[in-house]
Design a protein around this motif. Sequence first.
Motif, PDB file in Angstrom:
ATOM      1  N   GLN A  49      60.237  37.672  38.251  1.00 28.05           N
ATOM      2  CA  GLN A  49      61.555  38.169  38.621  1.00 28.05           C
ATOM      3  C   GLN A  49      61.799  37.929  40.114  1.00 28.05           C
ATOM      4  N   LYS A  50      63.069  37.759  40.446  1.00 24.00           N
ATOM      5  CA  LYS A  50      63.452  37.741  41.857  1.00 24.00           C
ATOM      6  C   LYS A  50      64.880  38.246  41.978  1.00 24.00           C
ATOM      7  N   ALA A  51      65.268  38.628  43.193  1.00 20.08           N
ATOM      8  CA  ALA A  51      66.594  39.197  43.415  1.00 20.08           C
ATOM      9  C   ALA A  51      67.675  38.158  43.146  1.00 20.08           C
ATOM     10  N   THR A  52      68.807  38.626  42.652  1.00 21.73           N
ATOM     11  CA  THR A  52      69.888  37.714  42.304  1.00 21.73           C
ATOM     12  C   THR A  52      70.587  37.134  43.540  1.00 21.73           C
ATOM     13  N   GLN A  53      70.897  37.983  44.529  1.00 20.40           N
ATOM     14  CA  GLN A  53      71.689  37.491  45.647  1.00 20.40           C
ATOM     15  C   GLN A  53      71.594  38.453  46.826  1.00 20.40           C
ATOM     16  N   PHE A  54      71.580  37.894  48.050  1.00 22.96           N
ATOM     17  CA  PHE A  54      71.566  38.684  49.281  1.00 22.96           C
ATOM     18  C   PHE A  54      72.638  38.178  50.240  1.00 22.96           C
ATOM     19  N   PRO A  55      73.043  39.005  51.196  1.00 24.97           N
ATOM     20  CA  PRO A  55      73.989  38.529  52.220  1.00 24.97           C
ATOM     21  C   PRO A  55      73.357  37.432  53.084  1.00 24.97           C
ATOM     22  N   ASP A  56      74.211  36.581  53.632  1.00 24.85           N
ATOM     23  CA  ASP A  56      73.765  35.514  54.534  1.00 24.85           C
ATOM     24  C   ASP A  56      73.701  36.072  55.952  1.00 24.85           C
ATOM     25  N   ALA A  57      72.669  36.872  56.214  1.00 32.93           N
ATOM     26  CA  ALA A  57      72.534  37.533  57.510  1.00 32.93           C
ATOM     27  C   ALA A  57      72.031  36.551  58.567  1.00 32.93           C
ATOM     28  N   VAL A  58      72.470  36.748  59.811  1.00 31.48           N
ATOM     29  CA  VAL A  58      71.973  35.949  60.932  1.00 31.48           C
ATOM     30  C   VAL A  58      70.533  36.369  61.210  1.00 31.48           C
ATOM     31  N   THR A  59      69.609  35.427  61.134  1.00 33.69           N
ATOM     32  CA  THR A  59      68.188  35.731  61.323  1.00 33.69           C
ATOM     33  C   THR A  59      67.611  35.084  62.571  1.00 33.69           C
ATOM     34  N   ASN A  60      68.432  34.373  63.331  1.00 35.47           N
ATOM     35  CA  ASN A  60      67.987  33.813  64.605  1.00 35.47           C
ATOM     36  C   ASN A  60      68.360  34.792  65.700  1.00 35.47           C
ATOM     37  N   THR A  61      67.359  35.260  66.455  1.00 39.97           N
ATOM     38  CA  THR A  61      67.595  36.311  67.432  1.00 39.97           C
ATOM     39  C   THR A  61      68.536  35.870  68.539  1.00 39.97           C
TER      40      THR A  61
END
Length: 1019
Positions: free
Chosen positions: A250-262
């Motif tokens: 199993q894995k999550a269906t969908q997540f927000p496209d969060a900014v991950t570059n500091t």
Amino acid sequence: MDKRLIGLIFLFLSPFFSSAQNPTSPIINATLSGTVIDAKTKETLIGASIKIEGTTNGAATDREGKFQLVTGQKYPFTLLVNFIGYKQTAVVVNQNQITVELVEDYNPLDDVVVVGYGTQKKVNLTGSVATVDAKTLANRPITNATQALQNVPGVFTNQTKGRPGADAATIRIRGAGTLNNNNPLVLVDGIEFPLGDVNPNDIESVTVLKDAASAAIYGNRAANGVILVKTKTGKKGTFNIDYSFYAGSQKATQFPDAVTNTVDYMIGKNRALANEGKPAESSEALINEYRNGTDPYIYPNTNWFDVMFRNAAIQEHSLRISGGSEKTAFSISLGYLDQDGIMIGSSGNRYSLNSNITSDITKNLKVGASLSANFWNSRESAYSADDGNGEGGLMGLIYRGLPFQTAYAQDGTYADQWIRVPGHNFFRNPVALANEGFNKNNQYRTLANVFLEYQLPFNIKYKTTLGANLLYGINKYSYPAINLTNPKTGVVTPIGNTPARGIRQISQNNINITNFHTLTWEKQLNKHHLGALAGFSLERFNDGNFSAYNEGYLGNELTELNAGSTSPQVSGTSGASRLQSYFGRFNYNYNEKYLFEANFRYDGSSRFAEDKRWGFFPSFSAGWRISEEDFIKNLNVFSNLKLRASYGKLGNQNVALFSYVDAISLGQNYNFNGTVVSGAAITQLSDPNITWETTTMSDIGLEGGFFNNKLTFEVDLFDKQTSKILRQISVPGQVGNLAGPVKNIGAVNNRGFEVTLGFNHSINDFRYNASANLTYVKNKVTNLNGQKYYASNTIIQEGSAIDSFYGLQAEGIFQSADEVKAHAFQNAGTVPGDLKYRDVDGNGVIDNNDRVVIGNSIPKFVYGFSGGIGYKRWDFSFIFQGLQNVDTYLTGNLAQPFKNGAGVTSDWLTDSWTPTNTNASLPRLTTSNGYPQNFQTSSFWVRDASYLRLKNVQLSYSFPTKWAAKAGIDVLKVFVNAQNYLTFSNFKFSDPERNLTRADLIEYPNAKTISAGINVSFK
């Protein structure tokens, strides 16, 4: 497969058939060899009966479906081949070796459907029902039985989260009819029992009663629809061992496209603050230090969704032993589900037992008993739920996570943050909270059921049933002490803003007892069929809970309540209610052509005052099987054509206990001669005249089938009017600052239609089928006695749907200062790039008086389609579910930029308004807390939540019987499938299958699953 088992009896008796010869025919010693197979699956049939027409000379097929017969006849002659459940086939024999294909003798008009307190032939139903059978559910990785109703006409299932043990779907049948609890009544083998606590592998069928004609027999709690679950039983004269297994990921269906570059985050945050006229938060020196830093612990770029979520394993085993003798049938099954959660630190195990036995003690007396038990053992973080800090628990912290924070320091200890920003003056490390401490939830629920059935004279049957629905659960929370290490300085400090080290334990117990008695009678008088049912029931509901808490523990390893020494707390409550009911049904049909049915229920509930407890809930329905008329029969087109109509009343008693008396609360302080003493006082008014909510339903339906039911359809028009809705009202503060009473004040209407189409056909070894359904529901509040109920972004008011989104109407983005000046006044600081709101009342000022309905949280269209194709032993099937014309509202962390110190999604950095990007879809970039102008409740934040989802797709292969027989197996099937794996939606922020009125995004996400498994049967 019981057909093949019964066939073994014929196999045993075959020597008797084959020894008999026709003495009048000339004896010829030719030997006829042959094989008997299923025409569709090409599987061989064990125990098929073969006989030469006009003689007693015969044989039966062996375990490989083969037979040999000394004919004693001259060619040609006719061979008659029979097998239980198949049409008799006559074969003209001209040679000494043949293969005979048998076609199943199946007529869908003879299907039997479970209804209230009995069963009826589907063709004779005058109400609107939908069914799901075990075949539809087979081999799907359904972890909660509520998910079984996906793609059922008239039913909206909404699974909002995927946490093990808490992944039940919300079920709505033909809309939301009340401002209170809209959950349908669920009965398992006739006794009220939660659908989510039934092992899906134990379900034989699910019947959904959607209109008054079908549901009125359960009048007191039937206003939201009724779901009847029948569990699997054994069959007399058989013995079966069935085992199934699947494993998957199993894995999550969908997540927000969060900014991950500091660095991108810092620059974006500085730009947002600059647009607010505020100083930068991150200095150029800090940004350059981060750009040039190489230590991944000091200068991380963390994606908290990647850190906190994983690919998680799932497996399930199911073993069933069933069968019976001539007078007794039994079934016993064991199930085990092992499910790792897709969030780290979460997991669940389900152990299930289902057993039943029925026995004919005498010709007239039948007894039976069943036991269904479920034990859930799940574990997750103690911080998974909101612990009162306003951050929404662990999921809320994930959505607040920033890229410069990291899970671990260089030495492997949990990391603290070394950059402090507003909203993150301390760091609640989600990984530390997920791994340390726990919330262990052990829940045991069982349904015990015994019945006695006695055949009285005059074809009257008496049945009494006693059922007990028992729940015992315990939640244990361990809040440990956790230290964090600063990865830059090495300083170790305790984690902040978490509960003190302590243990909390909560126990829950429910005992619900049901006893009902029924008398049924049926009589056939020439072409007239009469049927009647009368019954009486008593139901008792008792529940209680107890909670204890303690602090002062010397170490994290101590997890018992009595190991603590400070701040002990205890609390507990209990409740009890009763129901008493009289009910009945009358059926009449003339030659299965003209149909009539009447139902009633007379209920009394202890939830209301003594003179308001009783309610009467009748229904009437009629049907006309037009296809039985000669002028239709002669067309040779319709296999079935039925017109039906129904009308009736249903009830709803879902209101808090003792709402009809004034509520007295403890802890109310009084002053006597300057001394404050504790006491009690009335804090909420009551209305002693409150009574049942009442739902009046009407339904007109047309159903039919063409060309031997290869093409089928069903159309329903329905109107559901709920009145006397129970709702707490507000009272002026001058009457004593008391909470208002619960009163019968409201009315809601749900009006719509359902359409279902089906098709199935086969050509030689190729077979295919398809079905589709569409439900339209218009929800409208028709009466609230002038009251309006406001929530943060929704309203309940006359003329609108329940929980309609309510706010300002956004009209776009201001492009120039002249446009701002020419528009109605919004705010002294409004500038180009800000949202523009509509001046609804035309007074030149944007304020609360300009708020209007801006979206609906109840889907207007629910639809689905399914189908399958098969070739020989291969089968492929799929199920889709969709919603249309439905909205949701976003205001939470990440949904709005830099809210509460949280992060931002990538689109705000690339597609927000600037003087050089005036065609942007987003207003100018600011922080949502620092510049509320653009973040008022408005239509800009309403999102289309429509979606189409591939709920399940499955491919299977059944091995030939002769191959499986070599391993001592009668049936061997392998399969692969995918669950929730494709979603088509304009809502890209998270999973569109969500709690539509919840503005934040902090629920445990849904999972998509790929699995493979095997079915094995021994006979």
